[in-house]
Design an enzyme around this catalytic site. Structure first.
Site, PDB file in Angstrom:
ATOM      1  CG  ASP A  25     -20.207  -3.113   9.739  1.00 22.80           C
ATOM      2  OD1 ASP A  25     -19.297  -4.058   9.501  1.00 22.80           O
ATOM      3  OD2 ASP A  25     -21.112  -2.661  10.741  1.00 22.80           O
ATOM      4  N   GLY A  26     -20.345  -4.272   7.086  1.00 24.03           N
ATOM      5  CA  GLY A  26     -21.273  -5.424   6.328  1.00 24.03           C
ATOM      6  C   GLY A  26     -22.075  -5.982   7.344  1.00 24.03           C
TER       7      GLY A  26
ATOM      8  CG  ASP B  91     -16.711  -3.931  11.991  1.00 26.99           C
ATOM      9  OD1 ASP B  91     -16.461  -4.167  10.502  1.00 26.99           O
ATOM     10  OD2 ASP B  91     -17.856  -3.609  12.339  1.00 26.99           O
TER      11      ASP B  91
ATOM     12  CG  HIS C 130     -21.511  -4.122  17.065  1.00 27.34           C
ATOM     13  ND1 HIS C 130     -22.592  -3.556  16.258  1.00 27.34           N
ATOM     14  CD2 HIS C 130     -21.180  -5.314  16.291  1.00 27.34           C
ATOM     15  CE1 HIS C 130     -22.787  -4.365  15.115  1.00 27.34           C
ATOM     16  NE2 HIS C 130     -21.888  -5.155  15.089  1.00 27.34           N
TER      17      HIS C 130
ATOM     18  CG  ASP D 262     -23.994  -2.037  12.588  1.00 25.83           C
ATOM     19  OD1 ASP D 262     -23.711  -3.263  12.063  1.00 25.83           O
ATOM     20  OD2 ASP D 262     -24.833  -2.004  13.637  1.00 25.83           O
TER      21      ASP D 262
ATOM     22  CD  GLU E 223     -17.635  -6.215   7.437  1.00 25.16           C
ATOM     23  OE1 GLU E 223     -17.162  -5.233   7.264  1.00 25.16           O
ATOM     24  OE2 GLU E 223     -18.196  -6.523   8.603  1.00 25.16           O
TER      25      GLU E 223
END
Length: 146
Positions: free
Chosen positions: A9-10, A69, A123, A133, A47
């Site tokens: 994740d970024g 994501d 999320h 995250d 990302e």
């Protein structure tokens, strides 16, 4: 070939702004977490960096189930990159691909491994994604100097 489950994740506070990336890897009952950040970046760059850093951390070729994501990363690898490479890293409009150096680094890493790409909604309660995250936000804090 070793199997690795990976979540990436970024994060970015402002876009552009201070950003971070996070990667969670699990294999053979072991877990490894990576994160980092940059003072001036974009969410898309973070990302991409999360995936690149995760894949680069693997010392030998692996079979990876890669949970992302980011539609940007997933579409880039699965749909757009082949055309960009064929067109000399230019878009259909003949413009340079944004974040080209990261896409090229990702292409190099992807070629080393067998990857099953899995998109997860961010999320939304996926524990691996939630941890990635949190790691990305640790990268933001590190870049911020806090």
């Amino acid at each position: 070939m070793t199997h690795v489950d990976m979540w990436t994740d970024g994060a970015c506070k402002g876009n552009p702004g201070i950003g971070g990336w996070g990667t969670l890897m699990r294999s053979g009952g072991k877990e490894r977490e990576l994160f980092g950040g940059e003072k001036e970046t974009t969410n898309n760059r973070m990302e991409l960096t999360a995936v690149i850093e995760g894949l680069a951390a693997l010392k030998r070729p692996c079979h990876i189930t890669l949970h992302v994501d980011s539609q940007y990363v997933m579409n880039g690898v699965q749909s757009w990159m082949k055309g960009w490479k064929r067109n000399g890293w230019k878009t259909r409009d003949k413009k340079p691909v944004k974040n080209q150096e990261l896409w090229m680094a990702l292409d190099e890493q992807v070629a080393r491994h067998q990857i099953e790409w899995v998109w997860v909604k961010g999320h939304a309660g996926d524990p691996g994604n939630e941890r990635a995250d949190a790691l990305a936000n640790m990268g933001v804090d590190e870049a911020r100097g806090s």
